[in-house]
Design a protein around this motif. Structure first.
Motif, mmCIF file in Angstrom:
data_model
loop_
_atom_site.group_PDB
_atom_site.id
_atom_site.type_symbol
_atom_site.label_atom_id
_atom_site.label_comp_id
_atom_site.label_asym_id
_atom_site.label_seq_id
_atom_site.Cartn_x
_atom_site.Cartn_y
_atom_site.Cartn_z
ATOM 1 N N ALA A 117 25.766 4.050 137.929
ATOM 2 C CA ALA A 117 26.874 3.233 138.408
ATOM 3 C C ALA A 117 27.825 2.907 137.261
ATOM 4 C CB ALA A 117 26.350 1.949 139.043
ATOM 5 N N ALA A 118 27.305 2.624 136.088
ATOM 6 C CA ALA A 118 28.149 2.324 134.935
ATOM 7 C C ALA A 118 28.934 3.559 134.512
ATOM 8 C CB ALA A 118 27.295 1.815 133.769
ATOM 9 N N ALA A 121 31.721 4.112 137.006
ATOM 10 C CA ALA A 121 32.803 3.140 136.821
ATOM 11 C C ALA A 121 33.642 3.495 135.599
ATOM 12 C CB ALA A 121 32.224 1.735 136.670
#
Length: 144
Positions: A117-118, A121
């Protein structure tokens, strides 16, 4: 009759003192015994001479007639040079149990998802957010 050389507990609560005894293996731990061979006081320092006292001649006799020492007494006899004790090995002792392995897998899975997810992003183009400092800039220009 199966003989064992084992510890018999004595002393007060939280203050143990043990007798090293020869007893029938079916007798209770603190019950009837055949002969007292020595004492063991775990509260004394390890280098103290009074920590373990042992009548080695009688211990040799009982070993020769077939008495089997417990693990702890075998350590004492090995230290006295009366018995050769093999080192024990339990390689599975340090391995985590089934539930602990499941929890570790779940933590690893959650960490991998968070890392993905990081990364997603960071890779996505950053959209310009509306200017939060616009009123502050307007106030500065009005003062000038």
């Amino acid at each position: 009759m199966a003989l064992s050389i084992r510890l018999s507990r004595g002393g007060a609560k939280k203050r143990p003192v043990y007798r090293i005894v020869v007893a029938d293996s079916r007798a209770p731990r603190d019950g009837r015994f055949i002969e007292k061979l020595g004492t063991y006081n775990p509260l004394l320092p390890k280098d103290s001479a009074e920590r373990v006292t042992l009548d080695s001649d009688r211990a040799k006799h009982w070993l020769s007639v077939g008495a089997q020492p417990t693990d702890r007494v075998a350590r004492f006899l090995d230290a006295a040079g009366l018995l050769k004790r093999d080192a024990r090995s339990n390689p599975k002792k340090a391995e985590p149990g089934e539930k602990a392995r499941e929890r570790a897998e779940m933590r690893a899975q959650k960490a991998a998802e968070a890392a993905e997810a990081a990364a997603a992003a960071a890779a996505a183009p950053a959209e310009e957010a509306p200017a939060q400092d616009a009123p502050a800039e307007a106030a500065e220009s009005a003062e000038a």
